[in-house]
Design a protein around this motif. Sequence first.
Motif, PDB file in Angstrom:
ATOM      1  N   ARG A  49     -50.870 -11.187  74.780  1.00  0.00           N
ATOM      2  CA  ARG A  49     -52.016 -11.974  74.215  1.00  0.00           C
ATOM      3  C   ARG A  49     -52.074 -12.212  73.001  1.00  0.00           C
ATOM      4  O   ARG A  49     -52.372 -13.563  72.396  1.00  0.00           O
ATOM      5  N   LEU A  50     -51.912 -11.170  72.107  1.00  0.00           N
ATOM      6  CA  LEU A  50     -52.016 -11.231  70.637  1.00  0.00           C
ATOM      7  C   LEU A  50     -51.037 -11.965  70.170  1.00  0.00           C
ATOM      8  O   LEU A  50     -50.911 -12.870  69.161  1.00  0.00           O
ATOM      9  N   ASP A  51     -49.570 -12.101  70.967  1.00  0.00           N
ATOM     10  CA  ASP A  51     -48.698 -12.876  70.286  1.00  0.00           C
ATOM     11  C   ASP A  51     -48.539 -14.243  70.765  1.00  0.00           C
ATOM     12  O   ASP A  51     -47.872 -15.104  70.128  1.00  0.00           O
ATOM     13  N   ILE A 105     -49.137 -20.332  67.326  1.00  0.00           N
ATOM     14  CA  ILE A 105     -49.149 -21.715  67.239  1.00  0.00           C
ATOM     15  C   ILE A 105     -47.762 -22.202  67.386  1.00  0.00           C
ATOM     16  O   ILE A 105     -47.601 -23.118  68.038  1.00  0.00           O
ATOM     17  N   GLY A 106     -46.829 -21.512  66.710  1.00  0.00           N
ATOM     18  CA  GLY A 106     -45.490 -21.797  66.849  1.00  0.00           C
ATOM     19  C   GLY A 106     -45.040 -21.838  68.327  1.00  0.00           C
ATOM     20  O   GLY A 106     -44.154 -22.887  68.895  1.00  0.00           O
ATOM     21  N   ARG A 107     -45.299 -20.922  68.991  1.00  0.00           N
ATOM     22  CA  ARG A 107     -44.824 -20.622  70.256  1.00  0.00           C
ATOM     23  C   ARG A 107     -45.421 -21.726  71.233  1.00  0.00           C
ATOM     24  O   ARG A 107     -44.721 -22.197  72.226  1.00  0.00           O
ATOM     25  N   THR A 108     -46.666 -22.004  71.029  1.00  0.00           N
ATOM     26  CA  THR A 108     -47.312 -23.058  71.733  1.00  0.00           C
ATOM     27  C   THR A 108     -46.560 -24.535  71.864  1.00  0.00           C
ATOM     28  O   THR A 108     -46.328 -25.046  72.806  1.00  0.00           O
ATOM     29  N   VAL A 146     -43.962  -8.029  71.179  1.00  0.00           N
ATOM     30  CA  VAL A 146     -45.049  -7.606  72.283  1.00  0.00           C
ATOM     31  C   VAL A 146     -44.838  -5.911  71.960  1.00  0.00           C
ATOM     32  O   VAL A 146     -45.785  -5.292  72.275  1.00  0.00           O
ATOM     33  N   THR A 147     -43.743  -5.453  72.006  1.00  0.00           N
ATOM     34  CA  THR A 147     -43.353  -4.046  72.244  1.00  0.00           C
ATOM     35  C   THR A 147     -43.823  -3.439  70.952  1.00  0.00           C
ATOM     36  O   THR A 147     -44.539  -2.478  71.008  1.00  0.00           O
ATOM     37  N   ALA A 148     -43.457  -4.103  69.814  1.00  0.00           N
ATOM     38  CA  ALA A 148     -44.280  -3.516  68.522  1.00  0.00           C
ATOM     39  C   ALA A 148     -45.701  -3.424  68.622  1.00  0.00           C
ATOM     40  O   ALA A 148     -46.231  -2.400  68.087  1.00  0.00           O
ATOM     41  N   LEU A 149     -46.395  -4.403  69.064  1.00  0.00           N
ATOM     42  CA  LEU A 149     -47.914  -4.372  69.176  1.00  0.00           C
ATOM     43  C   LEU A 149     -48.177  -3.551  70.296  1.00  0.00           C
ATOM     44  O   LEU A 149     -49.276  -2.468  70.071  1.00  0.00           O
ATOM     45  N   THR A 150     -47.382  -3.189  71.196  1.00  0.00           N
ATOM     46  CA  THR A 150     -47.910  -2.209  72.310  1.00  0.00           C
ATOM     47  C   THR A 150     -47.755  -1.001  71.531  1.00  0.00           C
ATOM     48  O   THR A 150     -48.805  -0.019  71.852  1.00  0.00           O
ATOM     49  N   GLN A 151     -46.759  -0.727  70.778  1.00  0.00           N
ATOM     50  CA  GLN A 151     -46.576   0.576  70.195  1.00  0.00           C
ATOM     51  C   GLN A 151     -47.665   0.959  68.999  1.00  0.00           C
ATOM     52  O   GLN A 151     -48.137   1.987  69.116  1.00  0.00           O
ATOM     53  N   GLN A 152     -48.251  -0.167  68.520  1.00  0.00           N
ATOM     54  CA  GLN A 152     -49.142  -0.098  67.438  1.00  0.00           C
ATOM     55  C   GLN A 152     -50.528   0.325  68.170  1.00  0.00           C
ATOM     56  O   GLN A 152     -51.285   1.288  67.867  1.00  0.00           O
ATOM     57  N   LEU A 153     -50.846  -0.285  69.188  1.00  0.00           N
ATOM     58  CA  LEU A 153     -51.939  -0.121  70.006  1.00  0.00           C
ATOM     59  C   LEU A 153     -51.995   1.220  70.805  1.00  0.00           C
ATOM     60  O   LEU A 153     -52.948   2.039  70.641  1.00  0.00           O
ATOM     61  N   LEU A 154     -50.896   1.785  71.202  1.00  0.00           N
ATOM     62  CA  LEU A 154     -50.654   3.023  72.025  1.00  0.00           C
ATOM     63  C   LEU A 154     -50.984   4.261  70.864  1.00  0.00           C
ATOM     64  O   LEU A 154     -51.357   5.327  71.245  1.00  0.00           O
TER      65      LEU A 154
END
Length: 219
Positions: A124-126, A133-136, A30-38
């Motif tokens: 939400r992306l994660d 799918i795996g997390r669900t 989530v932090t990596a995705l946040t960094q990417q979106l930032l």
Amino acid sequence: MVKLALIAAFAQQQSSNDHTGHDWAHLQRVTALTQQLLGNYPAVDQNVALTAAYTHDILDEKLVSSEAAVVLRTELITKYQQAGLTKKQIAAVFEIIDHLSYSKNLKTHWQLSLAGQIVQDADRLDALGAVGIGRTFYYGAAKGAPMYDPQVPPRTALTHQAYREVTPVLNHFYEKLFKLASLMNTPEAKAEAERRTVFMKQFVAAFKAEWQLPDTKTE
């Protein structure tokens, strides 16, 4: 200078025993995705967004009791202060993590700051794609939920209480996950969410096609 490493270390410690898919690996993604979106929003306070990304699950009601959350909130404030966040930044982080989750927005849609919207999109992306799918299924197993029951259809409307009920894992795709792409805040996250949702829909279709229980009769 904000010491994000202190915050990350605290988040890692708190999530080290998680077995529901809200573990340290999730927080890192989530932090990596946040960094990417930032990267698309340079005006956003990165320290607020990344702090919220690292710690967004620490107070989650499905993971900790209300009593434990009170203690953890105090610990978070101390850790934020030690890391160098200002009082204004700390308030901004709590505004995000207190209103980020899907369940908190079932009844009332909270208007998050842009930093909050980015972290919400990342979280939400994660929940989508192959990892989603795996997390669900991982979370469902932790709660003792059956994988699938054709006799239990997905619900069309959810209250906060109903959302917490244990139901077949596959229903979660229809009740929440397939809806997330349309709820994304940023166009970048929406495009990625749509890509991941296509993959999930293909998986669910294959899963249901393979789910053939024999029509056995016992005398």
